[in-house]
Design an enzyme around this catalytic site. Structure first.
Site, PDB file in Angstrom:
ATOM      1  N   LYS A 115       7.628  -1.324   3.548  1.00  0.00           N
ATOM      2  CA  LYS A 115       6.255  -1.107   3.087  1.00  0.00           C
ATOM      3  C   LYS A 115       5.313  -2.154   3.650  1.00  0.00           C
ATOM      4  O   LYS A 115       4.175  -1.853   3.999  1.00  0.00           O
ATOM      5  CB  LYS A 115       6.184  -1.138   1.552  1.00  0.00           C
ATOM      6  CG  LYS A 115       6.704   0.122   0.884  1.00  0.00           C
ATOM      7  CD  LYS A 115       6.261   0.155  -0.568  1.00  0.00           C
ATOM      8  CE  LYS A 115       6.792   1.390  -1.296  1.00  0.00           C
ATOM      9  NZ  LYS A 115       6.341   1.447  -2.677  1.00  0.00           N
TER      10      LYS A 115
ATOM     11  N   LYS B 232       5.544  13.709  -0.678  1.00  0.00           N
ATOM     12  CA  LYS B 232       4.151  14.168  -0.757  1.00  0.00           C
ATOM     13  C   LYS B 232       3.319  13.628   0.406  1.00  0.00           C
ATOM     14  O   LYS B 232       2.249  14.105   0.683  1.00  0.00           O
ATOM     15  CB  LYS B 232       3.515  13.823  -2.119  1.00  0.00           C
ATOM     16  CG  LYS B 232       4.065  12.606  -2.798  1.00  0.00           C
ATOM     17  CD  LYS B 232       3.774  12.603  -4.306  1.00  0.00           C
ATOM     18  CE  LYS B 232       4.435  11.382  -4.959  1.00  0.00           C
ATOM     19  NZ  LYS B 232       4.676  11.490  -6.365  1.00  0.00           N
TER      20      LYS B 232
ATOM     21  N   LYS C 292      13.527  13.640   3.971  1.00  0.00           N
ATOM     22  CA  LYS C 292      13.412  13.983   2.552  1.00  0.00           C
ATOM     23  C   LYS C 292      12.051  14.594   2.254  1.00  0.00           C
ATOM     24  O   LYS C 292      11.052  14.173   2.834  1.00  0.00           O
ATOM     25  CB  LYS C 292      13.531  12.685   1.726  1.00  0.00           C
ATOM     26  CG  LYS C 292      14.763  12.618   0.863  1.00  0.00           C
ATOM     27  CD  LYS C 292      14.918  11.264   0.212  1.00  0.00           C
ATOM     28  CE  LYS C 292      14.013  11.077  -0.993  1.00  0.00           C
ATOM     29  NZ  LYS C 292      14.274   9.803  -1.696  1.00  0.00           N
TER      30      LYS C 292
END
Ligand code: TRP
Length: 347
Positions: free
Chosen positions: A111, A205, A202
């Site tokens: 991240k 969103k 995977k």
């Protein structure tokens, strides 16, 4: 009774992967365990959030959790920030975990690298918050404060769970038995839902194409269209083989999950992709229909939802405050009043 805890970030619409891979199991677990489930809004703000959006999505996430079958009369359902003991315990744990341990967390590495390269557009550019770094200590607090025995999480959270166990063990050996050492409960691969357009990734969103992700509140026509356009392969054989046939295998996993069969069994009787796609779409539409109905009911009665959320926070806080007092006492914090001086027993 076994105590279970899990959390979901309240940052967007729940999709089929969240539902089949996690939430549906949460709803089952609530009947066999003393279950605690929360919307982790404090984790959401480790990256910059629009305040109005955070408020709406936290409320929406709570409504969604109830709609998928989490029953506030059966489990404890709450918003993380409503239970201030999480942040207080998080500080104590931050003083127990080492910089080195936090630096090894692959989610932080990923991240922060993405933020620094400017990829997380709209989330503060290249800004990496200290909270993103200490995120695992807050997650450990979420878990340890409820004496959770079992934590259902996706494979991507395995490392955070290992760290939680290490932190709890270290605390216990320094200060005496205080925390229950939790086990991760990682779902089997069968429940892993992949992106319909890019079946080796995977479902998420934030995927490139919105066509690859099915929201649990998508309307039936959209759902059918997304399955009709799902990427398969140039053969025509319906067979479960995730390596060679990721698209078809993903459809079989989804159909199997929706109809209570293994993906291989779900392949039975199919000789062409069209029928597989439309039957999968129909099964998912049927599965989601009652969830949307429940959501509509909740949306029509905001006062009831507010009551549920407030009651959940009270239930959670009653448990969290006992564990926090135990941890503070163990570490040597001076009690505010003599009445609270007595040792708070472990569950
Ligand atoms: N980090 C988890 C995720 O991103 C969310 C989370 C926060 C969580 N606290 C938790 C999960 C405690 C399980 C238990 O999915």
């Amino acid at each position: 009774m076994t105590r279970v805890l899990s959390g979901i970030q309240p940052t967007g619409e729940v999709h089929l992967g969240n539902y089949l891979g996690a939430l549906r199991q949460w709803a089952i677990d609530q009947h066999d365990a003393d279950a605690f489930y929360c919307a982790v809004d404090l984790h959401a703000v480790t990256v910059q959030q629009d305040p109005a959006h955070l408020r709406v999505s936290t409320l929406g996430t709570m409504a969604t959790l109830i709609s998928v079958g989490l029953d506030p009369a059966v489990c404890t359902l709450f918003v993380q920030s409503h239970v201030p003991q999480h942040t207080e315990l998080s500080w104590l744990l931050e003083c127990t975990v080492s910089l080195g341990e936090l630096r090894r967390m692959t989610q932080f590495k990923d991240k922060s690298a993405r933020a620094e390269s400017g990829e997380e557009a709209g989330q503060g550019g290249d800004h990496v918050s200290a909270g993103l770094f200490t995120y695992p200590a807050l997650m450990a607090a979420d878990i340890l404060i409820y004496d959770a025995d079992r934590v259902p999480v996706g494979d991507d959270q395995r490392q955070h769970l290992e760290l939680t166990r290490d932190v709890a063990q270290r605390f216990n050996s320094r200060y005496g038995d205080t925390f229950v050492i939790p086990d991760a409960a990682i779902p089997t691969v069968g429940a892993r839902v992949m992106d319909l357009q890019n079946p080796t990734a995977k479902m998420s969103k934030s995927a490139e194409s919105p066509q690859g992700s099915v929201g649990i509140f998508d309307d039936p026509a959209d759902i059918s269209r997304k399955f009709a356009r799902a990427v398969t392969d140039s053969e025509s054989e319906v067979r479960y083989d995730p390596d060679q046939k990721p698209g078809v295998s993903n459809l079989l996993s989804i159909l199997g999950a929706a109809t209570g069969r293994s993906p291989a069994d779900a392949a039975e009787g199919y000789h062409q992709y069209g029928a597989l796609k439309s039957d999968t779409a129909d099964a998912i539409v049927a599965l989601l229909e009652p969830i949307a109905a429940k959501k509509a009911e909740l949306d029509a009665d905001p006062a009831e939802l507010a009551r549920i959320i407030a009651a959940g926070a009270d239930k959670a806080e009653a448990v969290a405050s006992v564990t926090l007092a135990r941890a503070k006492e163990a570490m040597g914090f001076l009690p505010k009043s003599l009445e609270t001086e007595a040792r708070v027993p472990m569950r």
